[in-house]
Design a protein around this motif. Structure first.
Motif, PDB file in Angstrom:
ATOM      1  N   GLN A  68       0.857  -1.192   0.000  1.00 57.66           N
ATOM      2  CA  GLN A  68       0.000   0.000   0.000  1.00 57.66           C
ATOM      3  C   GLN A  68       0.893   1.242   0.000  1.00 57.66           C
ATOM      4  OE1 GLN A  68      -3.114  -0.736  -0.495  1.00 57.66           O
ATOM      5  NE2 GLN A  68      -3.107  -2.856   0.188  1.00 57.66           N
ATOM      6  N   THR A 122      -5.910   3.065  -8.188  1.00 59.04           N
ATOM      7  CA  THR A 122      -5.980   4.387  -7.566  1.00 59.04           C
ATOM      8  C   THR A 122      -5.591   4.272  -6.099  1.00 59.04           C
ATOM      9  OG1 THR A 122      -8.324   4.078  -7.051  1.00 59.04           O
ATOM     10  CG2 THR A 122      -7.818   5.230  -9.098  1.00 59.04           C
ATOM     11  N   LYS A 123      -5.275   5.399  -5.515  1.00 56.85           N
ATOM     12  CA  LYS A 123      -4.966   5.427  -4.080  1.00 56.85           C
ATOM     13  C   LYS A 123      -6.112   6.138  -3.382  1.00 56.85           C
ATOM     14  CE  LYS A 123      -1.372   6.114  -0.754  1.00 56.85           C
ATOM     15  NZ  LYS A 123      -1.136   4.799  -0.219  1.00 56.85           N
ATOM     16  N   ASP A 124      -6.751   5.443  -2.465  1.00 57.70           N
ATOM     17  CA  ASP A 124      -7.877   6.005  -1.726  1.00 57.70           C
ATOM     18  C   ASP A 124      -7.345   7.005  -0.701  1.00 57.70           C
ATOM     19  OD1 ASP A 124      -9.841   6.384   0.386  1.00 57.70           O
ATOM     20  OD2 ASP A 124     -10.930   4.698  -0.469  1.00 57.70           O
ATOM     21  N   ASP A 140      -6.860  -6.211  -1.355  1.00 59.82           N
ATOM     22  CA  ASP A 140      -7.909  -5.220  -1.122  1.00 59.82           C
ATOM     23  C   ASP A 140      -8.163  -5.025   0.373  1.00 59.82           C
ATOM     24  OD1 ASP A 140      -9.193  -7.572  -0.442  1.00 59.82           O
ATOM     25  OD2 ASP A 140     -10.705  -7.435  -2.022  1.00 59.82           O
ATOM     26  N   THR A 199      -6.280   0.815  -4.508  1.00 53.12           N
ATOM     27  CA  THR A 199      -7.433   0.014  -4.913  1.00 53.12           C
ATOM     28  C   THR A 199      -7.348  -0.333  -6.396  1.00 53.12           C
ATOM     29  OG1 THR A 199      -8.788   1.961  -5.377  1.00 53.12           O
ATOM     30  CG2 THR A 199      -8.890   1.052  -3.143  1.00 53.12           C
ATOM     31  N   GLN A 216      -8.816   8.401   1.746  1.00 56.04           N
ATOM     32  CA  GLN A 216      -9.346   8.192   3.096  1.00 56.04           C
ATOM     33  C   GLN A 216      -8.593   7.094   3.837  1.00 56.04           C
ATOM     34  OE1 GLN A 216     -11.638  10.241   4.359  1.00 56.04           O
ATOM     35  NE2 GLN A 216     -11.611  11.312   2.405  1.00 56.04           N
ATOM     36  N   THR A 217      -8.381   5.964   3.161  1.00 59.37           N
ATOM     37  CA  THR A 217      -7.763   4.815   3.825  1.00 59.37           C
ATOM     38  C   THR A 217      -6.258   4.732   3.581  1.00 59.37           C
ATOM     39  OG1 THR A 217      -8.133   3.371   1.918  1.00 59.37           O
ATOM     40  CG2 THR A 217      -9.884   3.455   3.594  1.00 59.37           C
ATOM     41  N   THR A 261      -4.188  13.376  -1.188  1.00 62.10           N
ATOM     42  CA  THR A 261      -4.216  12.865  -2.551  1.00 62.10           C
ATOM     43  C   THR A 261      -2.820  12.879  -3.138  1.00 62.10           C
ATOM     44  OG1 THR A 261      -4.646  15.046  -3.508  1.00 62.10           O
ATOM     45  CG2 THR A 261      -6.554  13.698  -2.947  1.00 62.10           C
ATOM     46  N   TYR A 303      -5.186   3.107   1.061  1.00 60.13           N
ATOM     47  CA  TYR A 303      -5.020   1.843   0.360  1.00 60.13           C
ATOM     48  C   TYR A 303      -5.014   2.077  -1.144  1.00 60.13           C
ATOM     49  CZ  TYR A 303      -6.496  -0.176   4.841  1.00 60.13           C
ATOM     50  OH  TYR A 303      -6.614  -0.516   6.164  1.00 60.13           O
ATOM     51  N   ASP A 332      -9.808  -1.465  -9.753  1.00 63.84           N
ATOM     52  CA  ASP A 332     -11.135  -1.569 -10.350  1.00 63.84           C
ATOM     53  C   ASP A 332     -11.014  -2.414 -11.613  1.00 63.84           C
ATOM     54  OD1 ASP A 332     -13.588  -1.306 -11.623  1.00 63.84           O
ATOM     55  OD2 ASP A 332     -13.725   0.854 -11.262  1.00 63.84           O
TER      56      ASP A 332
END
Length: 148
Positions: A49, A65-67, A109, A74, A69-70, A147, A72, A76
């Motif tokens: 991560q 993508t990099k979340d 994930d 991710t 908030q977390t 971000t 992590y 898709d």
């Protein structure tokens, strides 16, 4: 942000973490693995991560993508073009294609879809070699408002 931490000195290469990952993902390929070095050192391999993830930077379609908030990274599957640039870019050799279709990227994930919302590799490790620990958000990411 929470990250998976590994204490290699506790790992006995029992592969419980690998099995737990596969079971948590309905029998799909596990997103982790354990390797044993020539010197006999057990090394669980997990997505780190990354703070500045090369897989995200090289992804042409936005599937990785990099979340904010977390923290992590991710994946898709619907956006993925199966170009495997993320696999080639990962400096840790963590990412891989699935064994059956060779189209899906096997990416940790953090078991966010699991009822426990806890990585099952952590929950099931009998030696507690794999733990989930809180880490500080890097200054570079914090300065950008979370971000990249």
């Amino acid at each position: 942000m929470k990250r998976i931490k590994i204490d290699r000195s506790k790992c006995i290469s029992c592969l419980t973490c690998v099995t737990a990952c596969s079971v948590a993902h309905n029998g799909e390929d596990p997103r982790n693995r354990v390797v044993v070095s020539e010197g006999g050192v057990n090394t669980p391999i997990f997505c780190r991560q990354c703070d500045l993830p090369e897989c995200v930077f090289t992804c042409m379609t936005g599937a990785m993508t990099k979340d904010p908030q977390t923290g992590y990274v991710t994946y898709d599957q619907k956006k993925c073009a199966s170009c495997f640039m993320c696999i080639m870019a990962c400096p840790y050799g963590v990412l891989k294609a699935d064994k059956l279709q060779h189209k899906i990227i096997m990416k940790c994930d953090m078991c966010m879809d699991h009822p426990d919302q806890t990585p099952q590799c952590v929950a099931k490790c009998p030696m507690q070699a794999i733990t989930l620990e809180e880490v500080a958000q890097p200054a570079l990411i914090a300065a950008r408002g979370g971000t990249l």
